[in-house]
Design a protein around this motif. Structure first.
Motif, mmCIF file in Angstrom:
data_model
loop_
_atom_site.group_PDB
_atom_site.id
_atom_site.type_symbol
_atom_site.label_atom_id
_atom_site.label_comp_id
_atom_site.label_asym_id
_atom_site.label_seq_id
_atom_site.Cartn_x
_atom_site.Cartn_y
_atom_site.Cartn_z
ATOM 1 N N ARG A 55 70.428 24.459 31.276
ATOM 2 C CA ARG A 55 69.399 25.415 31.705
ATOM 3 C C ARG A 55 69.622 26.781 31.062
ATOM 4 N N GLU A 87 68.551 26.640 27.416
ATOM 5 C CA GLU A 87 67.091 26.656 27.295
ATOM 6 C C GLU A 87 66.522 28.053 27.525
ATOM 7 N N GLU A 88 67.073 28.781 28.478
ATOM 8 C CA GLU A 88 66.625 30.154 28.725
ATOM 9 C C GLU A 88 66.910 31.050 27.526
ATOM 10 N N LEU A 109 67.302 30.136 24.363
ATOM 11 C CA LEU A 109 66.446 29.736 23.244
ATOM 12 C C LEU A 109 65.018 30.239 23.431
ATOM 13 N N THR A 110 64.505 30.151 24.643
ATOM 14 C CA THR A 110 63.148 30.618 24.931
ATOM 15 C C THR A 110 63.041 32.123 24.684
ATOM 16 N N ALA A 111 64.062 32.872 25.070
ATOM 17 C CA ALA A 111 64.047 34.320 24.878
ATOM 18 C C ALA A 111 64.159 34.700 23.403
ATOM 19 N N PRO A 165 60.447 33.095 20.662
ATOM 20 C CA PRO A 165 59.157 32.988 21.350
ATOM 21 C C PRO A 165 58.220 32.046 20.590
ATOM 22 N N ASP A 166 57.467 31.299 21.325
ATOM 23 C CA ASP A 166 56.500 30.342 20.772
ATOM 24 C C ASP A 166 57.146 29.145 20.086
ATOM 25 N N LYS A 192 58.850 25.448 19.828
ATOM 26 C CA LYS A 192 58.817 24.147 20.500
ATOM 27 C C LYS A 192 60.208 23.565 20.304
ATOM 28 N N ILE A 252 64.350 22.075 17.093
ATOM 29 C CA ILE A 252 63.563 23.269 17.367
ATOM 30 C C ILE A 252 62.641 23.565 16.188
ATOM 31 N N TRP A 284 59.986 26.532 14.934
ATOM 32 C CA TRP A 284 59.606 27.917 15.198
ATOM 33 C C TRP A 284 59.036 28.544 13.938
#
Length: 92
Positions: free
Chosen positions: A9, A12-13, A15-17, A20-21, A23, A51, A53
């Motif tokens: 988790r 994932e947080e 990587l998301t930060a 952005p955008d 997959k 990933i 991007w």
């Protein structure tokens, strides 16, 4: 392992930060490495990441992997024994 653990988790947080955008699919491969080198018994020692991007366009494979490792901070090599990375730009 069907439920995501705290390390997954957190990854994932991060990587998301950082992307952005993007997959991405982060898979916990630890079960297939049970008893092998680097298996710390946590069930979160080995991962693979795919990933995609837009920001990776024009970057080589090494630059992409460095960007992912930078985004994850101390996780690879400290709390995660192994991370296989496949980083692409859209259309590749």
């Amino acid at each position: 392992m069907s439920e995501k653990g705290p390390v997954q988790r957190e990854m994932e947080e991060l990587l998301t930060a950082a992307f952005p955008d993007a997959k991405f699919i982060l898979s916990n491969d630890s079960a297939s490495h049970h008893g092998h080198s680097g298996d710390d018994g946590s069930g979160e020692s080995h991962f693979s990441l795919a990933i995609e991007w837009p920001g990776f366009a024009g970057q080589n494979r090494v630059a992409r992997q460095r960007a992912v490792n930078k985004a994850l901070g101390d996780l690879p090599g400290q709390r995660v024994h192994a991370l296989a990375i496949k980083a692409t730009a859209p259309g590749e």
